[in-house]
Enzyme design. Structure first.
Site, PDB file in Angstrom:
ATOM      1  N   LEU A   1     -22.421   8.509   0.344  1.00 43.87           N
ATOM      2  CA  LEU A   1     -23.544   8.666   1.277  1.00 43.87           C
ATOM      3  C   LEU A   1     -23.233   8.136   2.677  1.00 43.87           C
ATOM      4  O   LEU A   1     -23.451   8.828   3.672  1.00 43.87           O
ATOM      5  CB  LEU A   1     -24.772   7.940   0.695  1.00 43.87           C
TER       6      LEU A   1
ATOM      7  N   LYS B   1     -11.289   1.785 -15.001  1.00 45.86           N
ATOM      8  CA  LYS B   1     -11.772   0.422 -14.702  1.00 45.86           C
ATOM      9  C   LYS B   1     -12.128  -0.304 -16.003  1.00 45.86           C
ATOM     10  O   LYS B   1     -11.811  -1.485 -16.173  1.00 45.86           O
ATOM     11  CB  LYS B   1     -12.973   0.479 -13.750  1.00 45.86           C
TER      12      LYS B   1
ATOM     13  N   ASP C   1     -25.373  11.682 -11.383  1.00 47.20           N
ATOM     14  CA  ASP C   1     -26.025  10.589 -10.654  1.00 47.20           C
ATOM     15  C   ASP C   1     -27.104   9.932 -11.509  1.00 47.20           C
ATOM     16  O   ASP C   1     -27.912  10.624 -12.146  1.00 47.20           O
ATOM     17  CB  ASP C   1     -26.677  11.105  -9.370  1.00 47.20           C
TER      18      ASP C   1
ATOM     19  N   ASN D   1      -4.262   7.038   0.374  1.00 49.53           N
ATOM     20  CA  ASN D   1      -5.625   7.193   0.876  1.00 49.53           C
ATOM     21  C   ASN D   1      -5.922   6.138   1.938  1.00 49.53           C
ATOM     22  O   ASN D   1      -7.005   5.588   2.001  1.00 49.53           O
ATOM     23  CB  ASN D   1      -6.618   7.085  -0.292  1.00 49.53           C
TER      24      ASN D   1
ATOM     25  N   SER E   1     -15.757  -2.095 -10.984  1.00 54.52           N
ATOM     26  CA  SER E   1     -16.843  -1.304 -10.399  1.00 54.52           C
ATOM     27  C   SER E   1     -18.089  -1.334 -11.264  1.00 54.52           C
ATOM     28  O   SER E   1     -18.007  -1.443 -12.499  1.00 54.52           O
ATOM     29  CB  SER E   1     -16.357   0.148 -10.284  1.00 54.52           C
TER      30      SER E   1
ATOM     31  N   ARG F   1     -29.763   2.593  -4.941  1.00 52.66           N
ATOM     32  CA  ARG F   1     -28.496   1.908  -5.202  1.00 52.66           C
ATOM     33  C   ARG F   1     -28.532   0.509  -4.588  1.00 52.66           C
ATOM     34  O   ARG F   1     -29.314   0.235  -3.677  1.00 52.66           O
ATOM     35  CB  ARG F   1     -27.324   2.662  -4.548  1.00 52.66           C
TER      36      ARG F   1
ATOM     37  N   ASP G   1       0.852  -1.189   0.000  1.00 49.50           N
ATOM     38  CA  ASP G   1       0.000   0.000   0.000  1.00 49.50           C
ATOM     39  C   ASP G   1       0.889   1.241   0.000  1.00 49.50           C
ATOM     40  O   ASP G   1       1.948   1.249   0.624  1.00 49.50           O
ATOM     41  CB  ASP G   1      -0.891  -0.004   1.253  1.00 49.50           C
TER      42      ASP G   1
ATOM     43  N   TYR H   1     -12.217   8.137 -13.748  1.00 50.13           N
ATOM     44  CA  TYR H   1     -12.052   7.016 -12.802  1.00 50.13           C
ATOM     45  C   TYR H   1     -12.689   5.742 -13.380  1.00 50.13           C
ATOM     46  O   TYR H   1     -12.075   4.681 -13.443  1.00 50.13           O
ATOM     47  CB  TYR H   1     -12.699   7.353 -11.446  1.00 50.13           C
TER      48      TYR H   1
HETATM   49  C1  UD1 Z   1     -20.123   6.385  -6.146  1.00 45.22           C
HETATM   50  C2  UD1 Z   1     -19.311   6.466  -7.388  1.00 45.22           C
HETATM   51  C3  UD1 Z   1     -18.990   5.067  -7.860  1.00 45.22           C
HETATM   52  C4  UD1 Z   1     -18.295   4.296  -6.776  1.00 45.22           C
HETATM   53  C5  UD1 Z   1     -19.179   4.295  -5.534  1.00 45.22           C
HETATM   54  C6  UD1 Z   1     -18.513   3.644  -4.362  1.00 45.22           C
HETATM   55  C7  UD1 Z   1     -20.145   8.581  -8.322  1.00 45.22           C
HETATM   56  C8  UD1 Z   1     -20.895   9.230  -9.444  1.00 45.22           C
HETATM   57  N1  UD1 Z   1     -20.036   7.241  -8.364  1.00 45.22           N
HETATM   58  O1  UD1 Z   1     -21.358   5.787  -6.479  1.00 45.22           O
HETATM   59  O2  UD1 Z   1     -18.192   5.111  -9.006  1.00 45.22           O
HETATM   60  O3  UD1 Z   1     -18.051   2.996  -7.193  1.00 45.22           O
HETATM   61  O4  UD1 Z   1     -19.474   5.638  -5.154  1.00 45.22           O
HETATM   62  O5  UD1 Z   1     -19.448   3.322  -3.390  1.00 45.22           O
HETATM   63  O6  UD1 Z   1     -19.664   9.252  -7.428  1.00 45.22           O
HETATM   64  N2  UD1 Z   1     -26.006  11.039  -1.822  1.00 45.22           N
HETATM   65  C9  UD1 Z   1     -26.685  12.065  -1.183  1.00 45.22           C
HETATM   66  N3  UD1 Z   1     -25.992  12.883  -0.343  1.00 45.22           N
HETATM   67  C10 UD1 Z   1     -24.650  12.738  -0.112  1.00 45.22           C
HETATM   68  C11 UD1 Z   1     -23.965  11.670  -0.763  1.00 45.22           C
HETATM   69  C12 UD1 Z   1     -24.669  10.858  -1.618  1.00 45.22           C
HETATM   70  O7  UD1 Z   1     -27.890  12.229  -1.370  1.00 45.22           O
HETATM   71  O8  UD1 Z   1     -24.084  13.520   0.653  1.00 45.22           O
HETATM   72  C13 UD1 Z   1     -26.750  10.143  -2.712  1.00 45.22           C
HETATM   73  C14 UD1 Z   1     -26.280  10.192  -4.167  1.00 45.22           C
HETATM   74  O9  UD1 Z   1     -26.971  11.158  -4.887  1.00 45.22           O
HETATM   75  C15 UD1 Z   1     -26.605   8.772  -4.618  1.00 45.22           C
HETATM   76  C16 UD1 Z   1     -26.513   7.921  -3.352  1.00 45.22           C
HETATM   77  O10 UD1 Z   1     -26.545   8.830  -2.260  1.00 45.22           O
HETATM   78  O11 UD1 Z   1     -27.915   8.726  -5.081  1.00 45.22           O
HETATM   79  C17 UD1 Z   1     -25.231   7.127  -3.279  1.00 45.22           C
HETATM   80  O12 UD1 Z   1     -24.139   8.016  -3.511  1.00 45.22           O
HETATM   81  P1  UD1 Z   1     -22.636   7.536  -3.308  1.00 45.22           P
HETATM   82  O13 UD1 Z   1     -22.481   6.900  -1.988  1.00 45.22           O
HETATM   83  O14 UD1 Z   1     -21.766   8.706  -3.621  1.00 45.22           O
HETATM   84  O15 UD1 Z   1     -22.464   6.384  -4.383  1.00 45.22           O
HETATM   85  P2  UD1 Z   1     -22.685   6.410  -5.974  1.00 45.22           P
HETATM   86  O16 UD1 Z   1     -22.809   7.790  -6.488  1.00 45.22           O
HETATM   87  O17 UD1 Z   1     -23.754   5.438  -6.301  1.00 45.22           O
END
Ligand code: UD1
Length: 343
Positions: free
Chosen positions: A200, A153, A296, A35, A124, A231, A31, A149
């Site tokens: 999230l 992949k 998204d 990060n 991914s 998701r 590693d 990114y």
């Molecule tokens: C993201 C990455 C994806 C990666 C994955 C890892 C993007 C566009 N894609 O996916 O390539 O493999 O993370 O887990 O970033 N959300 C909120 N508020 C927040 C954060 C997120 O509402 O503060 C929502 C987003 O709009 C989304 C969902 O939560 O609908 C999931 O978001 P996130 O955890 O960032 O994952 P992805 O976007 O699906």
């Protein structure tokens, strides 16, 4: 068997080490700590009771990598190390292509020179791009990701497919992760993003622990049941088990390169995730509805049947498990790992 795990100190890598050790493998972590944090290794040794060698190395350091393989102690590789922030990759595309592609070239070169040809690669769901029908299935083409990114992949999947096609010694698994969340139930290891979390679950966890004021839900006007995005979240320990299952499967299968989706096959909305996290914490959490986040997709989830049939793997942990385990990690480590330590 001795397994080299690149990125083994990171969030997914560290969780993956545990089932590998439990299955009797000797694990070596490589590693660069760009990060991740070396403190994770002490935590892993507490969890597993094993000594886990850690080599601080950027995969692009070809001489350093050759020295690792020259020990003759590597039988297979789980390649997880990569830069992974989607937004950052758009502003720093060269850094992402350079790091993720050249790191992989360097690794493949060292493996080939030392006759190590069993590989599990961290891919991914982002490779399915914007047009694939849900649930995503492995045979879908064309793979076109929408960020640099994601493109790294897609490109690495292509490269590995060609490598396996050209040389029948290679046995390669491409694992397409959906949304990994959660933490090991010990509360000793978990996700510890630098700066403001992009994703999230770590954001929710930091709201719950008081490091962030409130969650902003990125849009509630999507064509989904409650208007928020859906998701396929899977527990990182299920994902970790998937790596072991894939390693066993590629070694038992005919040579070649094959992709497997790793997800639950279930979609959960942002609002459902918030409510589940509130159940884990035991009280309501502050949130607001904000605008959509560019890029998204409204909803995606996987068809997990290939992994279930061919790897004998199933993501069985529930959304409540994911939230309870994330909360245990975050509440016991409010600021994440202690400051970077050198090992
Ligand atoms: C993201 C990455 C994806 C990666 C994955 C890892 C993007 C566009 N894609 O996916 O390539 O493999 O993370 O887990 O970033 N959300 C909120 N508020 C927040 C954060 C997120 O509402 O503060 C929502 C987003 O709009 C989304 C969902 O939560 O609908 C999931 O978001 P996130 O955890 O960032 O994952 P992805 O976007 O699906």
């Amino acid at each position: 068997m001795s397994v080299l795990v690149t990125g083994g100190a990171g969030y997914i890598g560290s969780h993956t080490v545990i089932p590998l050790v439990a299955a009797g493998h000797e694990v070596v972590i490589v590693d660069s700590f760009v990060n991740s944090n070396a403190a994770v290794v002490d935590r892993l040794e507490q969890i597993t009771g094993a000594t886990i060698p850690l080599i601080e190395l950027d995969l692009r350091d070809r001489e350093g990598l050759d020295r690792v393989f020259a020990t003759g102690d590597v039988d297979a590789v789980v390649h997880i190390a990569a830069l992974k922030a989607v937004g950052e990759s758009t502003s720093k595309p060269l850094e992402y292509y350079e790091n993720n592609l050249d790191g992989t070239f360097s690794l493949l070169g060292a493996m080939a020179r030392h006759g190590v040809t069993d590989l599990v690669f961290s891919s991914s769901a982002t490779v399915y791009g914007e047009d694939a029908p849900v649930p995503y299935q492995e045979d879908y083409e064309p793979l076109v990701a929408s960020s640099p990114y994601g493109q790294t992949k897609v490109m690495i999947e292509r490269i590995l497919t060609d490598v396996a096609h050209a040389d029948p010694r290679w046995r390669i698994a491409l694992l397409r992760y959906f949304n990994p969340v959660g933490a090991h139930p010990s509360g000793l290891i978990g996700e510890d993003p630098q700066g403001v979390p992009n994703n999230l679950m770590p954001f929710l966890a930091q709201v719950a622990v008081g490091r962030r004021e409130k969650l902003t839900i990125f849009g509630d006007d999507y064509p989904t049941a409650d208007g928020t995005c859906e998701r396929d979240y899977l527990h990182v320990d299920d994902l970790a088990d998937g790596h072991l299952a894939a390693l066993d499967a590629v070694r038992a299968r005919d040579p070649g390169c094959r992709a497997w989706n790793l997800g639950t096959g279930q979609a959960t909305s942002v609002m459902q995730m918030l409510r589940a996290f509130e159940r884990a914490v035991g009280h309501e959490l502050p949130y607001e509805i904000g605008p959509r986040r560019p890029g998204d997709l409204p909803a995606f989830w996987c068809d997990p049947t290939r992994a279930e049939a061919e790897l004998g793997w199933h993501a069985g942990r529930t959304v409540d498990d994911m939230c309870a385990d994330t909360w245990r990690w975050q509440s016991r480590n409010p600021e994440g790992y202690p400051e970077q330590v050198t090992h």
